[in-house]
Write a protein that holds these residues in place. Structure first.
Motif, PDB file in Angstrom:
ATOM      1  N   PRO A 187       0.861  -1.188   0.000  1.00 18.47           N
ATOM      2  CA  PRO A 187       0.000   0.000   0.000  1.00 18.47           C
ATOM      3  C   PRO A 187       0.897   1.238   0.000  1.00 18.47           C
ATOM      4  CG  PRO A 187      -0.515  -1.488   1.847  1.00 18.47           C
ATOM      5  CD  PRO A 187       0.779  -1.943   1.262  1.00 18.47           C
ATOM      6  N   ALA A 188       0.846   2.044  -1.057  1.00 11.78           N
ATOM      7  CA  ALA A 188       1.696   3.240  -1.134  1.00 11.78           C
ATOM      8  C   ALA A 188       1.132   4.317  -0.215  1.00 11.78           C
ATOM      9  CB  ALA A 188       1.759   3.747  -2.575  1.00 11.78           C
ATOM     10  N   LEU A 189       1.988   5.279   0.123  1.00 10.38           N
ATOM     11  CA  LEU A 189       1.575   6.294   1.093  1.00 10.38           C
ATOM     12  C   LEU A 189       0.363   7.085   0.615  1.00 10.38           C
ATOM     13  CD1 LEU A 189       4.982   7.629   2.396  1.00 10.38           C
ATOM     14  CD2 LEU A 189       3.839   5.470   2.817  1.00 10.38           C
ATOM     15  N   LYS A 190       0.333   7.400  -0.672  1.00  7.99           N
ATOM     16  CA  LYS A 190      -0.832   8.131  -1.191  1.00  7.99           C
ATOM     17  C   LYS A 190      -2.082   7.274  -1.087  1.00  7.99           C
ATOM     18  CE  LYS A 190       1.583  10.891  -4.562  1.00  7.99           C
ATOM     19  NZ  LYS A 190       1.829  11.087  -5.977  1.00  7.99           N
ATOM     20  N   GLY A 191      -1.918   5.987  -1.318  1.00 12.06           N
ATOM     21  CA  GLY A 191      -3.046   5.061  -1.195  1.00 12.06           C
ATOM     22  C   GLY A 191      -3.571   5.027   0.233  1.00 12.06           C
ATOM     23  N   ILE A 192      -2.648   5.047   1.186  1.00  8.80           N
ATOM     24  CA  ILE A 192      -3.041   5.021   2.604  1.00  8.80           C
ATOM     25  C   ILE A 192      -3.843   6.285   2.936  1.00  8.80           C
ATOM     26  CG2 ILE A 192      -2.141   5.156   4.965  1.00  8.80           C
ATOM     27  CD1 ILE A 192       0.216   3.350   3.943  1.00  8.80           C
TER      28      ILE A 192
ATOM     29  N   TYR B  11       6.332  -0.022  25.434  1.00 10.17           N
ATOM     30  CA  TYR B  11       5.393   0.859  26.140  1.00 10.17           C
ATOM     31  C   TYR B  11       4.094   1.076  25.370  1.00 10.17           C
ATOM     32  CZ  TYR B  11       7.707   2.648  30.343  1.00 10.17           C
ATOM     33  OH  TYR B  11       8.222   2.792  31.598  1.00 10.17           O
ATOM     34  N   ASP B  12       3.788   0.163  24.446  1.00 13.89           N
ATOM     35  CA  ASP B  12       2.592   0.293  23.615  1.00 13.89           C
ATOM     36  C   ASP B  12       2.506   1.686  22.981  1.00 13.89           C
ATOM     37  OD1 ASP B  12       0.341  -0.512  22.295  1.00 13.89           O
ATOM     38  OD2 ASP B  12      -1.032  -0.223  23.975  1.00 13.89           O
ATOM     39  N   VAL B  13       3.620   2.099  22.418  1.00 11.15           N
ATOM     40  CA  VAL B  13       3.671   3.384  21.719  1.00 11.15           C
ATOM     41  C   VAL B  13       2.745   3.344  20.496  1.00 11.15           C
ATOM     42  CG1 VAL B  13       5.184   5.041  20.538  1.00 11.15           C
ATOM     43  CG2 VAL B  13       6.014   3.804  22.538  1.00 11.15           C
ATOM     44  N   ASP B  14       2.540   2.149  19.974  1.00 11.95           N
ATOM     45  CA  ASP B  14       1.627   1.995  18.834  1.00 11.95           C
ATOM     46  C   ASP B  14       0.256   2.602  19.119  1.00 11.95           C
ATOM     47  OD1 ASP B  14       3.272   0.782  17.018  1.00 11.95           O
ATOM     48  OD2 ASP B  14       1.876  -0.867  16.602  1.00 11.95           O
ATOM     49  N   ALA B  15      -0.173   2.493  20.371  1.00 14.28           N
ATOM     50  CA  ALA B  15      -1.500   3.007  20.731  1.00 14.28           C
ATOM     51  C   ALA B  15      -1.547   4.525  20.613  1.00 14.28           C
ATOM     52  CB  ALA B  15      -1.865   2.577  22.149  1.00 14.28           C
ATOM     53  N   LEU B  16      -0.382   5.175  20.578  1.00 19.07           N
ATOM     54  CA  LEU B  16      -0.337   6.636  20.450  1.00 19.07           C
ATOM     55  C   LEU B  16      -0.300   7.072  18.983  1.00 19.07           C
ATOM     56  CD1 LEU B  16       2.322   7.344  23.237  1.00 19.07           C
ATOM     57  CD2 LEU B  16      -0.152   7.531  23.428  1.00 19.07           C
ATOM     58  N   GLU B  21      -0.739   6.405  10.469  1.00 18.26           N
ATOM     59  CA  GLU B  21       0.677   6.391  10.845  1.00 18.26           C
ATOM     60  C   GLU B  21       1.182   4.948  10.954  1.00 18.26           C
ATOM     61  OE1 GLU B  21       0.497  10.664  13.237  1.00 18.26           O
ATOM     62  OE2 GLU B  21       0.322   8.791  14.347  1.00 18.26           O
ATOM     63  N   ARG B  22       0.374   4.102  11.560  1.00 15.41           N
ATOM     64  CA  ARG B  22       0.785   2.686  11.664  1.00 15.41           C
ATOM     65  C   ARG B  22       0.837   2.023  10.285  1.00 15.41           C
ATOM     66  NH1 ARG B  22      -3.249   0.202  14.368  1.00 15.41           N
ATOM     67  NH2 ARG B  22      -4.258   2.117  15.039  1.00 15.41           N
ATOM     68  N   ALA B  23      -0.135   2.364   9.441  1.00 13.66           N
ATOM     69  CA  ALA B  23      -0.165   1.761   8.101  1.00 13.66           C
ATOM     70  C   ALA B  23       1.068   2.174   7.301  1.00 13.66           C
ATOM     71  CB  ALA B  23      -1.448   2.166   7.374  1.00 13.66           C
ATOM     72  N   ASN B  78       4.042  14.834  10.329  1.00 11.54           N
ATOM     73  CA  ASN B  78       5.463  14.677  10.636  1.00 11.54           C
ATOM     74  C   ASN B  78       5.788  13.391  11.395  1.00 11.54           C
ATOM     75  OD1 ASN B  78       7.073  17.010   9.611  1.00 11.54           O
ATOM     76  ND2 ASN B  78       5.377  18.101  10.571  1.00 11.54           N
ATOM     77  N   VAL B  79       4.806  12.854  12.114  1.00 12.72           N
ATOM     78  CA  VAL B  79       5.056  11.585  12.799  1.00 12.72           C
ATOM     79  C   VAL B  79       5.163  10.457  11.771  1.00 12.72           C
ATOM     80  CG1 VAL B  79       4.075   9.891  14.389  1.00 12.72           C
ATOM     81  CG2 VAL B  79       4.054  12.325  14.976  1.00 12.72           C
ATOM     82  N   ALA B  80       4.261  10.450  10.802  1.00 15.72           N
ATOM     83  CA  ALA B  80       4.337   9.429   9.747  1.00 15.72           C
ATOM     84  C   ALA B  80       5.665   9.556   8.996  1.00 15.72           C
ATOM     85  CB  ALA B  80       3.162   9.569   8.788  1.00 15.72           C
ATOM     86  N   TYR B  81       6.056  10.802   8.716  1.00 18.39           N
ATOM     87  CA  TYR B  81       7.334  11.039   8.049  1.00 18.39           C
ATOM     88  C   TYR B  81       8.478  10.475   8.896  1.00 18.39           C
ATOM     89  CZ  TYR B  81      11.437  13.587   6.408  1.00 18.39           C
ATOM     90  OH  TYR B  81      12.696  13.903   5.965  1.00 18.39           O
ATOM     91  N   GLY B  82       8.438  10.737  10.201  1.00 15.53           N
ATOM     92  CA  GLY B  82       9.475  10.219  11.093  1.00 15.53           C
ATOM     93  C   GLY B  82       9.516   8.700  11.086  1.00 15.53           C
ATOM     94  N   LEU B  83       8.346   8.080  11.083  1.00 21.64           N
ATOM     95  CA  LEU B  83       8.286   6.609  11.070  1.00 21.64           C
ATOM     96  C   LEU B  83       8.906   6.041   9.792  1.00 21.64           C
ATOM     97  CD1 LEU B  83       4.732   6.245  12.598  1.00 21.64           C
ATOM     98  CD2 LEU B  83       6.823   5.355  13.645  1.00 21.64           C
TER      99      LEU B  83
END
Lengths: 258, 395
Positions: A187-192, B11-16, B21-23, B78-83
């Protein structure tokens, strides 16, 4: 070409699962849930067929708890057009009850193809696809490893013991997909980001009409789940060529694999 | 096949994290497992950047992922970018460096300081990986003190002519376009520093691979020479003004590095745990010895702290509240932490720890560069010192 893909939310086989206190459910704490890997091949196939046809719709349908919306969005992020969640707290242990609910949703959808993964990696049942086909009166080809569609008919190859079986079928049809039919896209980022905006219908359902003894309705009940026995420690029977006779004896007499 | 990477999340950071972002994290993680891990050890030993991975990264949308969709980017927070940076550096610091330079040091300044024409010309092509960029700020004699740079830009009738040399330039030999920072005024006037978009095939521009690196071997590091390089007026980034402009870019890149370091540390910790459980010595797994347990406990503690630091920094950044000093603290802490985790993993692995077959020593060697680039550890110490006391200890 209008294609439905029936998908399932399953526990990731890479996470270590624990049996719940009741001895028959899964302890979901800390377990990651994913799109059933065989269903990924089915989603990818639907997307490729739609892209090839240049028009049409790929619809993903899941029976599951509210959290299965996330599973549906994974497929939407890959490129499916819309999703339907048939929402229930308990997915039936009885595949027929699942099939009935799916068949009711699919019946008037006007789909040319209805795709499933060949099985779900949580129950290994291989049941729901063929049952849906039966309920809808459609032809069914299971474990499809190669697929050609031309006009209103198709040819599928199935990997069978020692060879390949070639099957022809008319559309509409129900197919269950073997791994390796294609290479599922990431799944690409744009898709997400786009997946958030795609339609996702949530329809509450009651499999088995709420009756039957099994979990989630139906006639099949899970009475126990037991982890596999701990693997015994290996043992070294000797070194080099001198160990071969003893190894063969043990493989034959103890392990009984020769 | 190696087991899939499961991350470190005590620490279940995923829940934050949000579902998106997780995807995003999961998709990059899976891509790194499938495409980077199988080839990176060999590329590192051979000493070349795995260019074959660029189209895949572009297809996922990893370049400039936090820039807007109207320029062909993914428009992530920016969090997704960081991930993304975390997962790329879990593969290799060189790969993350490539993405950092492309996104934070080239696309970001074009987006921030560029004209609408420049944005439209360059950003979609860079997001799709068709154009690779590099960032020329550091010079042979001016690293921590970029205000002393000697590269000059002089206005001509038709545009500008640039002269000077840049060093330690990631992607330098691969790039199609370089963002070159040069003084447009007097040699002692850092306020006259401005940015120029220089196509690398311009006459007088040359790039030379820097040989003999024992770190970031799977990355292109080059020296740039600009000898009477003529560029048109439109090459100037019109909104760039003074040294603060390149420093703003560095803050963007450092933010990504703070996350990336966590990824490298996770990769090492994961390797350390698996090795400690499987390696038998004195009749039991080495993970059963107190000394190794202390190592692992320390690693997990530091990774967990760094994770939470990044996440809060990202949330602040999304609210427009993150300060450069906060970014300095995160870069300084996390890279140092990752270097320690890599070193301790290398030691836990014993003799095997020196092999390219394992990850620890590769990450350790990489992180020594990351410790030094984008503001050395020491410079970030001084930035924080100044922030705390109000007294500058520079120069």
């Amino acid at each position: 070409m209008k294609i439905a893909v029936c998908i399932k939310r399953v526990a990731d086989s890479e996470t270590r699962v624990k049996i719940g206190a009741d001895g028959k459910s899964l302890d979901e704490a800390g377990v990651k849930f994913i799109l059933n890997p065989y269903d990924e091949f089915a989603v990818e196939e639907a997307l490729q067929r739609k892209e090839k046809a240049g028009a049409g719709e790929a619809v993903v349908i899941a029976l599951g708890p509210p959290q299965a919306q996330e599973t549906i969005r994974t497929a939407l992020a890959m490129g499916a057009d819309r999703g339907v969640l048939l929402q229930t707290d308990e997915v039936p242990a009885d595949g027929l009850e699942t099939a009935k609910v799916l068949a009711a949703e699919l019946k008037d959808g006007g789909y040319d193809l209805i795709l499933f993964g060949k099985m779900a990696i949580d129950d290994y049942n291989h049941q729901v696809g063929p049952m849906v086909a039966e309920l809808l009166g459609l032809p069914c080809v299971t474990t499809v490893a190669h697929l050609e569609i031309a006009g209103d008919s198709g040819t599928a190859e199935r990997e069978i013991e020692g060879g390949v079986e070639v099957v022809e079928f008319p559309l509409p049809a129900v197919l269950t997909i073997e791994k390796g039919l294609n290479e599922p896209r990431y799944p690409a980022l744009k898709g997400i980001m786009a997946a958030k905006k795609k339609p996702l219908d949530v329809k509450p359902v009651t499999p088995g009409g709420g009756c039957g003894g099994g979990r989630g309705g139906g006639r099949v009940e899970v009475v126990a789940r037991v982890p596999p026995p701990e693997r015994k420690e290996g043992r070294i029977v000797g070194e080099g060529a001198a160990a071969v006779p003893e190894l063969i004896r043990l493989l034959r007499e103890e392990a009984k694999v020769l | 096949m190696a087991p899939k990477f499961q991350g470190v999340d005590f620490y279940d950071v995923d829940a934050l994290l949000s579902e998106e972002e997780r995807a995003v994290r999961d998709t990059v993680r899976a891509w790194v497992d499938d495409n980077v891990i199988p080839v990176i050890g060999e590329a590192y030993v051979a000493g070349h950047f795995p260019t074959q991975l660029v189209p895949g990264m572009a297809e996922l949308g990893l370049f400039g992922a936090n820039l807007p969709e109207e320029y062909g980017c993914a428009g992530l927070d920016n969090v997704a970018y960081g991930l993304i940076m975390q997962e790329l550096e879990r593969g290799d610091s060189g790969l993350r460096s490539f993405a950092s330079v492309q996104g934070a040091l080239v696309m970001y300044p074009i987006y921030t300081f560029g004209s609408e024409e420049q944005k439209k010309q360059w950003l979609p092509q860079m997001a799709s990986g068709k154009v690779i960029g590099c960032f020329g700020l550091t010079e042979p004699d001016f690293g921590s003190n970029p205000s002393g740079m000697l590269t000059l830009a002089r206005e001509t009738k038709a545009g500008w002519v640039l002269n000077g040399a840049k060093m330690w330039i990631t992607n330098g030999s691969t790039a199609h376009v370089a963002v070159v920072w040069a003084k447009t005024g007097a040699i002692d006037d850092p306020e006259s520093i401005r940015g120029f978009l220089v196509p690398t095939n311009t006459k007088g521009f040359s790039a030379k691979d820097q040989k003999g690196k024992l770190s970031l071997r799977a990355s292109d590091t080059s020296e740039l020479v600009l000898q009477d390089v003529h560029v048109p007026t439109e090459a100037l980034l019109p909104q760039s003004a003074g040294l603060k402009s390149p420093l703003l870019c560095l803050t963007q890149a450092r933010y990504g590095i703070a996350w990336g370091a966590v990824g490298a540390a996770m990769a090492c910790y994961d390797e350390a745990v698996s090795y400690a459980k499987n390696r038998l010595m004195f009749g039991k797994p080495i993970g059963g010895f107190q000394l190794q347990q202390a190592r692992l406990a320390e690693m997990l503690t530091e990774i967990t702290k760094a994770q939470l630091l990044c996440l809060q920094l990202g949330r602040l950044k999304d609210q427009g509240k993150a300060t450069p000093q906060q970014v300095s603290l995160a870069k300084r802490n996390n890279v140092n932490m990752a270097t320690e985790v890599a070193r301790e993993t290398r030691r836990l692995l014993g003799a095997n720890g020196i092999l390219a077959e394992y990850q620890a020593m590769r990450h350790l060697a990489n992180l020594e560069s990351v410790y030094t680039y984008e503001g050395t550890h020491d410079i970030h110490t001084l930035i924080l010192g100044q922030e705390i006391t109000g007294i500058s200890a520079f120069g």
